[in-house]
Write a protein that holds these residues in place. Structure first.
Motif, short mmCIF file in Angstrom:
data_model
loop_
_atom_site.label_atom_id
_atom_site.label_comp_id
_atom_site.label_asym_id
_atom_site.label_seq_id
_atom_site.Cartn_x
_atom_site.Cartn_y
_atom_site.Cartn_z
N ARG A 152 -4.31 8.82 4.13
CA ARG A 152 -5.67 8.61 4.64
C ARG A 152 -6.22 7.25 4.28
O ARG A 152 -7.17 6.76 4.90
CB ARG A 152 -6.60 9.71 4.12
CG ARG A 152 -6.89 9.61 2.63
CD ARG A 152 -7.86 10.68 2.13
NE ARG A 152 -8.16 10.49 0.71
CZ ARG A 152 -7.42 10.93 -0.28
NH1 ARG A 152 -6.30 11.59 0.00
NH2 ARG A 152 -7.76 10.71 -1.54
N THR A 153 -5.65 6.61 3.24
CA THR A 153 -6.17 5.33 2.77
C THR A 153 -5.46 4.13 3.40
O THR A 153 -5.87 2.99 3.16
CB THR A 153 -6.04 5.22 1.24
OG1 THR A 153 -4.64 5.13 0.89
CG2 THR A 153 -6.66 6.41 0.54
N LYS A 194 4.97 4.16 5.37
CA LYS A 194 4.82 4.96 6.58
C LYS A 194 4.07 6.26 6.26
O LYS A 194 4.12 6.72 5.09
CB LYS A 194 6.18 5.24 7.21
CG LYS A 194 7.15 6.04 6.31
CD LYS A 194 6.85 7.52 6.31
CE LYS A 194 7.43 8.24 5.14
NZ LYS A 194 6.85 9.59 4.95
N PRO A 195 3.34 6.87 7.21
CA PRO A 195 2.97 6.27 8.48
C PRO A 195 1.87 5.22 8.25
O PRO A 195 0.99 5.43 7.41
CB PRO A 195 2.46 7.45 9.29
CG PRO A 195 1.92 8.40 8.27
CD PRO A 195 2.82 8.24 7.07
N VAL A 196 1.94 4.13 8.97
CA VAL A 196 0.98 3.05 8.75
C VAL A 196 -0.44 3.51 9.04
O VAL A 196 -1.40 3.00 8.45
CB VAL A 196 1.36 1.83 9.61
CG1 VAL A 196 1.29 2.14 11.09
CG2 VAL A 196 0.48 0.64 9.27
N ALA A 197 -0.57 4.50 9.94
CA ALA A 197 -1.89 4.98 10.35
C ALA A 197 -1.75 6.39 10.89
O ALA A 197 -0.63 6.91 11.05
CB ALA A 197 -2.47 4.05 11.42
N GLY A 198 -2.89 7.00 11.18
CA GLY A 198 -2.86 8.34 11.77
C GLY A 198 -2.70 8.33 13.27
O GLY A 198 -2.30 9.33 13.86
N ILE A 225 0.85 -1.18 0.00
CA ILE A 225 0.00 0.00 0.00
C ILE A 225 0.89 1.24 0.00
O ILE A 225 1.58 1.54 0.99
CB ILE A 225 -0.95 -0.01 1.21
CG1 ILE A 225 -1.88 -1.22 1.11
CG2 ILE A 225 -1.75 1.29 1.28
CD1 ILE A 225 -2.71 -1.47 2.34
N ALA A 226 0.88 1.94 -1.13
CA ALA A 226 1.70 3.14 -1.31
C ALA A 226 0.82 4.31 -1.75
O ALA A 226 1.27 5.19 -2.48
CB ALA A 226 2.79 2.88 -2.34
N ALA A 228 -7.68 14.70 8.27
CA ALA A 228 -7.95 13.38 7.68
C ALA A 228 -6.87 12.97 6.70
O ALA A 228 -6.67 11.77 6.46
CB ALA A 228 -9.31 13.37 7.00
N GLU A 229 -6.15 13.92 6.11
CA GLU A 229 -5.12 13.61 5.13
C GLU A 229 -3.82 13.13 5.78
O GLU A 229 -2.97 12.54 5.12
CB GLU A 229 -4.82 14.84 4.26
CG GLU A 229 -5.98 15.28 3.39
CD GLU A 229 -6.20 14.35 2.21
OE1 GLU A 229 -5.45 13.36 2.05
OE2 GLU A 229 -7.14 14.61 1.43
N ILE A 230 -3.65 13.40 7.07
CA ILE A 230 -2.43 13.03 7.81
C ILE A 230 -1.21 13.60 7.08
O ILE A 230 -0.22 12.91 6.81
CB ILE A 230 -2.31 11.50 8.01
CG1 ILE A 230 -3.66 10.87 8.34
CG2 ILE A 230 -1.31 11.19 9.14
CD1 ILE A 230 -3.65 9.36 8.42
N GLY A 231 -1.30 14.88 6.72
CA GLY A 231 -0.21 15.54 6.03
C GLY A 231 0.72 16.25 6.99
O GLY A 231 0.65 16.08 8.21
N GLY A 232 1.61 17.07 6.43
CA GLY A 232 2.57 17.80 7.25
C GLY A 232 3.85 17.02 7.49
O GLY A 232 3.87 15.79 7.39
N LEU A 233 4.90 17.75 7.83
CA LEU A 233 6.22 17.11 7.99
C LEU A 233 6.33 16.27 9.25
O LEU A 233 7.14 15.35 9.30
CB LEU A 233 7.32 18.18 7.98
CG LEU A 233 7.58 18.85 6.64
CD1 LEU A 233 8.84 19.70 6.72
CD2 LEU A 233 7.73 17.82 5.53
#
Length: 359
Positions: A80-81, A100-104, A75-76, A175-180
């Protein structure tokens, strides 16, 4: 490893899928890239051009319908998915590698680990920077006692990108789990845990520096490990003058290393592939070696150059293949990833509340 290779379904063919996962899978004995999932027509054409024998699917649902024809799902896709796709793959009876990250959250990572254990399936997390050249070199120096007792670990993953690139990684939507913090922070925190073990407290500063930015792009973490080591970790897109990648200080000596591992550039910019006869994979020239010493700055010639060990991203998928074919160990477990997420969640709270968080 001999016999029929394991058939791999790769979900996502953006940066992670096309630059990292697909080339490494294709280069690994015992694995075969069977299907690439992307709904983007340009990326579909790119996948077919780069891997003429690959099947292309527009939806991951097509993989679950063919679960008996596949042996591993990678899964790449966007962060969020990760959890819903990993859950679907495990429920379809398929081992999974998740970028990574595997989850939020750590709770989600542990729930995935429980599901994988219940199903008796491999769940591994792609933490490729455990196989960076400088990290492998540092691990050896510490194991050999060259630094003595380590007091302080400074790790920087800094870039100068004053203009936004756009996309979900820079989105402010939680929900996007973005950011550095969750992007590059996943790497530097994982490396600190591998080197120095569990953490007792976390302090963090997260900032949004660039005009129009929504997610953190300049972040600092200070970790205190159970063994007393202090880790100072920097991730930034706004660093006009880059600091050393590592500065590690111990009771006998310090190690300072500048520059990034060359493997990403080899894959992404040069189009090089592991295993090619004309490629000396993961090596760097002597002028980029780190220096080991005490009492003087490496900038003024202090210390002794230390040959940097070759980087080895291919080792990750080789270990995954061994884990599936011959009961070798999982190279990066979901509980390990959950421990890193505990720290990232604590860092987010620390920065928001301006407190030090005790774990």
């Amino acid at each position: 490893m001999t016999g029929t290779p394991l058939r791999v379904g790769l979900v996502g063919y953006g940066l992670a899928g096309s630059v990292f996962h697909a080339p490494l899978i294709a280069a690994t004995q015992g694995l075969a890239l069977d299907t690439v999932v992307t709904s983007n027509p340009e990326r579909q054409a790119q996948a077919r051009a780069e891997y003429p024998d690959v099947r292309v699917a527009a939806s991951a649902d097509e993989l679950w319908a063919r679960a008996d024809e596949l042996d591993l799902i990678v899964i790449a896709s966007p962060n969020r998915t990760h959890v819903p796709l990993a859950t679907a793959a495990l429920e379809a009876g398929l081992p999974v590698v998740v970028d990574k990250p595997v989850a939020g959250t750590a709770a989600e990572a542990r729930a995935l680990a429980e599901l994988a254990e219940k199903r008796g399936l491999l769940l591994s997390v792609f933490q490729n920077r455990r196989w960076d050249n400088d990290f492998l070199t540092l691990r050896k120096l510490i194991a050999d006692g060259e630094l003595g007792e380590v007091y302080r670990f400074e790790s920087r993953f800094e870039r100068w990108r004053p203009q936004l690139k756009g996309g979900w990684r820079e989105s402010g939507d939680p929900a996007e789990i973005g950011g550095l913090l969750y992007d590059l922070g996943s790497h530097v925190v994982d490396q600190a845990l591998v080197l120095f073990g569990p953490v007792t407290s976390v302090y963090a500063e997260t900032d949004v520096r660039r005009e129009g930015a929504q997610a953190d792009d300049d972040t600092f973490l200070a970790l205190t490990h159970e063994n007393g080591v202090r880790s100072h970790l920097y991730v930034s897109a706004t660093t006009a003058q880059l600091g050393p990648r590592f500065r590690v200080l111990g009771s006998k000596a310090g190690y300072v290393k500048h520059g990034l591992d060359p493997q990403e550039a080899a894959l992404r910019v040069q189009g090089a592939r592991p295993g090619s006869p004309d490629v000396e994979w993961g090596t760097e020239p002597e002028e980029l070696w780190g220096r080991l010493g005490a009492g003087e700055s490496p900038v003024t010639g202090g210390g002794t150059p230390v040959r940097t060990l070759p980087g080895d991203y291919p080792a990750y998928y080789a270990a995954v293949a061994r884990a599936l074919l011959s009961d070798g160990p999982n190279p990066v477990t979901a509980p390990e990833a959950a421990a890193a997420l505990d720290i990232l969640e604590a860092a987010r709270r620390s920065a928001a509340e301006k407190v030090t968080v005790t774990l």
